[in-house]
Design a protein around this motif. Structure first.
Motif, PDB file in Angstrom:
ATOM      1  N   GLU A 278      36.378 -21.207 -33.226  1.00 25.03           N
ATOM      2  CA  GLU A 278      35.221 -20.959 -33.849  1.00 25.03           C
ATOM      3  C   GLU A 278      35.302 -19.408 -33.602  1.00 25.03           C
ATOM      4  OE1 GLU A 278      32.653 -20.227 -35.838  1.00 25.03           O
ATOM      5  OE2 GLU A 278      31.979 -22.174 -35.571  1.00 25.03           O
TER       6      GLU A 278
ATOM      7  N   ARG B  15      25.245 -25.926 -37.599  1.00 21.22           N
ATOM      8  CA  ARG B  15      25.623 -26.039 -38.773  1.00 21.22           C
ATOM      9  C   ARG B  15      24.510 -26.911 -39.484  1.00 21.22           C
ATOM     10  NH1 ARG B  15      30.311 -26.550 -36.071  1.00 21.22           N
ATOM     11  NH2 ARG B  15      31.636 -24.727 -36.060  1.00 21.22           N
TER      12      ARG B  15
ATOM     13  N   TYR C  15      32.938 -26.799 -42.904  1.00 17.43           N
ATOM     14  CA  TYR C  15      33.718 -26.958 -41.698  1.00 17.43           C
ATOM     15  C   TYR C  15      33.742 -28.445 -41.415  1.00 17.43           C
ATOM     16  CZ  TYR C  15      34.276 -26.913 -36.549  1.00 17.43           C
ATOM     17  OH  TYR C  15      34.904 -27.138 -35.353  1.00 17.43           O
TER      18      TYR C  15
ATOM     19  N   TYR D 135      36.508 -29.775 -43.577  1.00 14.02           N
ATOM     20  CA  TYR D 135      37.968 -29.642 -42.908  1.00 14.02           C
ATOM     21  C   TYR D 135      38.175 -30.244 -41.622  1.00 14.02           C
ATOM     22  CZ  TYR D 135      41.373 -26.510 -40.345  1.00 14.02           C
ATOM     23  OH  TYR D 135      42.280 -25.895 -39.741  1.00 14.02           O
TER      24      TYR D 135
END
Length: 638
Positions: free
Chosen positions: A81, A184, A68, A71
């Motif tokens: 999400e 995360r 993520y 990205y």
């Protein structure tokens, strides 16, 4: 197959592992060639050192910990999400990157217990060797490796992270949050942990054997050891990074994500304990990272931090390592204790059906331990050759830090006094903790006294003390917490008879194993030796037999947990009739914890007050503080 290699997961992690080794080989070859070193492309030590750093990082990328973020950094359009990496639908979800704090908590706990059993097996090998004088099964160097890996695994891969696992599962639920503040980062924190453990265990495969300098890795010994030492040096860096990231996550979560109405003095004491522990971790852990970076630079690049014989004006400092190391490692003792204090507070209040005696003083004593924990590091160095004048203030501060701990002991005893005690498995482990940790604390005060410390330094008295504190203290609280929150984590009830059998076997054989070590320590038996004088033979045989039975008691726990998780009876939402918020939702909880935002209207331990509740599930505008005698209408506050 190509799609599997491109998608995050274990196939891509395997491919990236090969890429990391190739990267290390090429990088070392290019750098050494540019510096005109001989055999530039054939230096196995240099390639291994770079690989030890590169492989874990490449694996983390391969399994998807950074997808993520990569990205986002690439500047691509924001993608919504979809929560596809959140929650567990099957057992396979526990083997991938997951952002659900409950899944991460279970990942932490299961991984930590795996390393507990690995470290326990190493302890069994040591006790087999020590069952009689002479050399039976391993050489002296192999014995050094056994106790070094044993201690490092149980400290850095079990006690510290298992508390983080229990807190990961429980803390957001306790404060009414849907998840941790940084999901995360939470996932990344976990996945650094097994990689650190594999590095430490993998040191047994290194040329020259595993690291053998103890969990303290004192320099300059650690800078001259074979290659296996660097497996510890780098493994500790990943374990420390995991701890720091987790602690920062806890601090932000506790400060910013509490439910409406939950002031600091309405927080459960487990939340206070983890808040205090996180402060310790964030402040102290960079110091052990620094100590191991110094060792790595000395060992790999020829720096001279700890070489005392370099030459005029360039002398290193051997004692500097100990000062830096212990400035972390004594606070680390409290990192391994404070979460357990919170667990015991929860259990004793619920199981005695009484409010915690002196709630605010219990909270303040946690903060006092955090502050005083940084003032006592040099009591580990009374025989190191440091300046003698510093011994006296360190002795005084070491004695003073027993005061806030004593406050907690007496508060727990006062909570138990005239309570309606429910002596089930969590409560038995809590009471066992009070007994064994008090014994460990008393021997700790003895060790604070300079003459006694000098007499028993590097003897088995130290082994007995650290195990009474960390096994009798930390592990008893861990078992208490696992049994207490097992219904919430799994949705199943454990076998109570096996739980009590596990407690009594653990309590009896723990004391039979470690209490005699005080005696042989005072008599002069040195620790960290594979052979010993004949006069200690009888006592060591008894200790070894008791330790084997203690190891067998762990199998009762393992069987109970595995079978109960699969076949145990379904757990009610609140089997203990507790007030805190995690018990007001289903077992196991919903993926995002709460269907409605809870509002806190009272304290967490108001047992014995008719109709008292801690939280209700309605909007903050509708919620009003309730008088102690009123009855809540929420159906979730049974």
């Amino acid at each position: 197959m190509l799609a599997k290699l491109r998608a995050p997961g274990w196939y891509r992690a395997g491919l990236f592992t090969l890429a990391a080794i190739a990267f290390a080989y090429v990088l070392v070859g290019i750098v050494r060639s540019a510096m005109h070193f001989p055999n530039a492309w054939d230096d196995g030590d240099a390639i291994t050192i770079v690989s030890l750093i590169a492989v874990p990082l490449f694996v983390l990328v391969g399994i998807g910990c950074f997808d993520y973020w990569f990205y986002w950094v690439s500047g691509r359009p924001t993608r919504p999400e979809d929560h596809s990496a959140h929650g567990a639908q099957s057992w396979k979800d526990y083997f991938r990157v997951n952002t659900d704090h409950k899944v991460i908590g279970i990942q932490y706990v299961c991984t930590s217990f795996f390393f507990l059993f690995v470290g326990g097996l190493l302890a069994m090998l040591m006790r087999a060797e020590l069952a009689q004088p002479g050399m039976q099964f391993v050489s002296s160097e192999q014995f050094n490796g056994l106790f070094s890996v044993h201690a490092a695994l149980l400290i850095f891969l079990f006690v510290i992270p298992v508390f983080a696992g229990l807190a990961n599962f429980v803390i957001p639920l306790m404060i009414g949050a849907p998840d941790m503040a940084f999901p995360r980062l939470n996932a990344l924190s976990f996945w650094m942990l097994p990689l650190a453990g594999l590095l430490m265990v993998g040191s047994f495969l290194a040329p020259g054997g595993s690291f053998a300098t103890g969990w303290t890795a004192y320099a300059p010994l650690s800078t001259t050891m074979p290659l296996g030492q660097l497996f510890f040096t780098i493994g500790v860096q990943f374990a420390g990074a995991s701890s720091i990231a987790t602690a920062l996550n806890f601090l932000v979560t506790i400060i910013t994500m509490r439910a409406p109405g939950m002031s600091f003095f309405r927080m459960p004491l487990l939340v206070w304990a983890n808040f205090s522990t996180s402060l310790l971790v964030v402040i102290a852990t960079p110091f052990i990272a620094a100590s191991q970076f110094f060792v790595l630079l000395d060992r790999a690049l020829g720096f001279q931090f700890f070489n005392a014989f370099v030459g005029a004006g360039k002398d290193g400092s051997v004692l500097m390592y100990q000062h830096v190391f212990w400035f972390y490692s004594h606070p680390a003792v409290y990192i391994m204790m404070l979460p357990g204090f919170g667990i015991i507070s929860e259990i004793i209040s619920v199981k005695s059906r009484k409010p915690i005696f002196g709630y605010r003083m219990m909270a303040f004593s946690l903060i006092a331990i955090v502050i005083l924990g940084f003032t006592v590091w040099a009591h580990h160095m009374f025989v190191s050759g440091m300046q003698s004048w510093i011994r006296i203030p360190m002795m005084i501060t070491t004695a003073i830090i027993a005061v806030p701990t004593g406050i907690k002991i007496f508060s727990w005893l006062a909570t138990l006094w005239r309570g309606v005690l429910h002596l089930d498995t969590p409560m038995l482990f809590a009471l066992g903790f009070l007994t064994t940790f008090t014994c460990g604390g008393i021997s700790g005060v003895m060790l604070a006294m300079i003459p006694f410390d000098i007499h028993v330094s590097d003897t088995y008295f130290i082994v007995a003390h650290i195990h009474y504190v960390l096994f009798g203290g930390s592990l008893f609280t861990i078992f208490a917490g696992v049994y207490y929150w097992f219904p919430k984590m799994t949705g199943r009830m454990y076998d109570e008879r096996l739980g009590k059998l596990h407690f009594w076997a653990t309590f009896v054989f723990f004391n039979l194993t470690f209490a005699p070590m005080h005696v042989i320590g005072v008599q002069g038996m040195p620790r960290r030796v594979a052979d010993y004088a004949q006069q200690f033979a009888g006592m060591n045989l008894a200790i070894s037999i008791a330790s084997f039975l203690l190891g067998l008691s762990m199998l009762v726990f393992l069987y109970n947990m595995v079978v109960s998780w699969r076949l145990g009876p379904r757990a009610a939402a609140n089997p203990w009739r507790a007030l805190t918020l995690e018990w007001q939702v289903s077992s196991p909880p919903p993926i995002f914890n709460f269907d409605a935002v809870p509002t806190v209207v009272g304290g967490p331990y108001e047992y014995g007050i008719p109709g008292a509740v801690h939280g209700i599930f309605q909007s903050p505008a509708e919620a009003k503080p309730m008088p102690a005698g009123s009855v809540a209408t929420s159906p979730t506050t049974e």
